[in-house]
Design an enzyme around this catalytic site. Structure first.
Site, mmCIF file in Angstrom:
data_model
loop_
_atom_site.group_PDB
_atom_site.id
_atom_site.type_symbol
_atom_site.label_atom_id
_atom_site.label_comp_id
_atom_site.label_asym_id
_atom_site.label_seq_id
_atom_site.Cartn_x
_atom_site.Cartn_y
_atom_site.Cartn_z
ATOM 1 C CB CYS A 112 5.364 6.207 -3.205
ATOM 2 S SG CYS A 112 5.664 6.631 -1.495
ATOM 3 N N PRO B 41 0.795 -1.233 0.000
ATOM 4 C CG PRO B 41 -0.618 -1.452 1.828
ATOM 5 C CD PRO B 41 0.445 -2.155 1.082
ATOM 6 C CE LYS B 42 5.887 5.695 1.839
ATOM 7 N NZ LYS B 42 7.223 5.227 1.850
ATOM 8 C CB VAL B 43 5.556 0.729 -2.644
ATOM 9 C CG1 VAL B 43 6.062 0.746 -4.075
ATOM 10 C CG2 VAL B 43 6.733 0.622 -1.679
#
Length: 301
Positions: free
Chosen positions: A231, A226-228
Site C-alpha cells: 500500500c 507485506p500488505k502495508v
DNA sequence: CGTCAGGTAAAAA
DNA sequence: TTTTTACCTGAC
C-alpha cells in the site's frame, strides 16, 4: 478550471486508498490543504461531466496546481488503454463497467501515507480515516480556517502513546496522545516508524529505489508487513507494479482464478504481480471495488 | 452483553 | 520453515 482527463472523483475519493483520508466534502466539492513547494494551497475539486473541475487558493502558479492534481489523481494514466486490457480477459472484462473513472488517489505527503497504511492494518476504512483526521487536527498545521496538514514525522515521534504515558511524563491533561485517536495497539508502531523516518530512513531515497529494494527496505519498519508495504509503495510512491494483497483480494482472486480454492495471501501477491505486471496496482484497486459493487463480495463472505 | 473482522509481530510447532 | 495466537476498537 477543467482538466480534460476522465475521472470519477467521488468513487476515487471514497475508495479507501491509504494515501490519505478522503478530502473534506463541501457541497459538491472535495477540499483539502496541501503543501506545494513548501507553501500551503487550498484545493477545491469537483466533478464536471467526465472531468475534474478545480480551483485553488495559495501562492503557486496555475501550472503548479495542475501538476499537483495530475499527480495526486494519476490523471496521466491512460484509463481507456487499461479498459481495453481488461476487456480482453474473461476474468476481468466486467470490471470496468462497475468502476468506470476510478483512479489511483496518490499521496501528496508520503509520510501521511505510511502512517495511514500502518493504521489501516487489521482495521476498517472508517476507523483509520478518522484516526488520521484526528492526528491532523491535533498536531498538524492549521490553514485556511478549517484545514490541517498531516503533522511532520519529527512531531509524531514525540507524541505520547497513551493516557498512562501522558500522565507519567506529560504536563497536560489526557487526550493528547496517539491512542486517543483510536489507533489501538498500533500506537507504538506509529511512534517507532516516525522515529525511523526522522533519523534513519530517507523518504526521498525510497522513490529512487527499484520496487524490490523499496519493498524490502520498508518491510523493516514496525507495523509494516507485506500488505502495508505494498500500500505504501503503491499509494505513497506510485509503484504501480505493487499488488497489495489482503484477505478480500485473496477471496476474489481465488474465486476468479483458482476455482475458489483457498490459497495463502503471499501466493496471491506473487500471482498478481506476475499476472498483471505494471497494471497490478490498478487491477487490485478495480478487483476490490468490482467485488464490492457487483455483489460478489457478499457472495464470497 | 458477547462476537466478529482485519494485518502484523511474536510465539509455537 | 510454516502455522497459530494476541492485539484495540468499533460495528452489530
Amino acid at each position: 478550471m477543467i482538466i480534460r482527463k476522465p475521472i470519477n472523483l467521488e468513487l476515487t475519493q471514497l475508495s479507501g486508498q491509504t494515501s490519505q483520508p478522503p478530502w473534506i466534502n463541501v457541497g459538491d466539492s472535495f477540499r483539502e490543504v496541501l503543501m506545494v513547494n513548501e507553501k500551503p494551497v487550498l484545493f477545491d475539486v469537483k466533478q464536471s461531466g467526465d472531468y475534474l473541475d478545480f480551483n485553488f487558493t495559495g501562492d503557486i502558479s496555475k501550472k503548479e496546481a495542475i501538476h499537483s492534481l495530475n499527480y495526486i489523481y494519476d490523471l496521466d494514466f491512460d484509463l481507456n488503454k487499461f479498459y481495453n486490457y481488461l476487456s480482453n480477459q474473461a476474468e476481468l472484462e466486467e470490471m470496468s463497467e462497475f468502476c468506470k473513472g476510478l483512479r489511483l488517489f496518490l499521496a501528496n505527503d508520503p509520510f501521511e501515507c505510511i502512517i495511514s497504511s500502518i493504521c489501516s492494518a487489521n482495521n476498517s476504512i472508517k476507523r483509520w480515516t478518522k484516526s488520521i483526521r484526528d492526528m491532523k487536527e491535533k498536531w498538524g498545521n492549521n490553514y485556511f480556517d478549517y484545514y490541517y496538514t498531516f503533522p511532520d514525522k519529527s512531531i509524531i515521534q514525540d507524541i505520547y502513546e497513551d493516557d498512562n504515558e501522558e500522565l507519567l511524563f506529560g504536563d497536560k491533561p489526557c487526550g493528547n496522545n496517539l491512542k486517543s485517536c483510536g489507533v489501538g495497539y498500533r500506537a507504538p508502531y506509529i511512534k517507532k516508524a516516525s522515529h525511523i523516518f526522522t533519523l534513519e530512513m530517507d523518504l526521498s531515497e525510497i522513490s529512487k529505489m527499484d520496487y524490490e529494494e523499496a519493498f524490502e527496505t520498508i518491510l523493516k519498519v514496525p507495523g509494516v508487513g507485506p500488505k502495508v508495504a505494498d500500500c505504501i509503495l503503491l499509494y505513497g510512491f506510485n509503484f504501480k507494479e505493487a499488488f497489495p494483497s489482503d484477505v478480500w483480494i485473496k477471496r476474489i482472486v481465488s474465486h476468479l482464478y483458482f476455482d475458489g480454492k483457498d490459497i495463502n495471501v503471499s501466493k496471491v501477491r506473487d500471482f498478481g504481480m506476475d499476472e498483471f505486471g505494471d497494471y497490478a496496482g490498478y487491477v487490485q484497486l478495480y478487483l476490490f471495488h468490482y467485488a464490492r459493487m457487483s455483489g460478489l463480495m457478499s457472495k464470497l463472505k
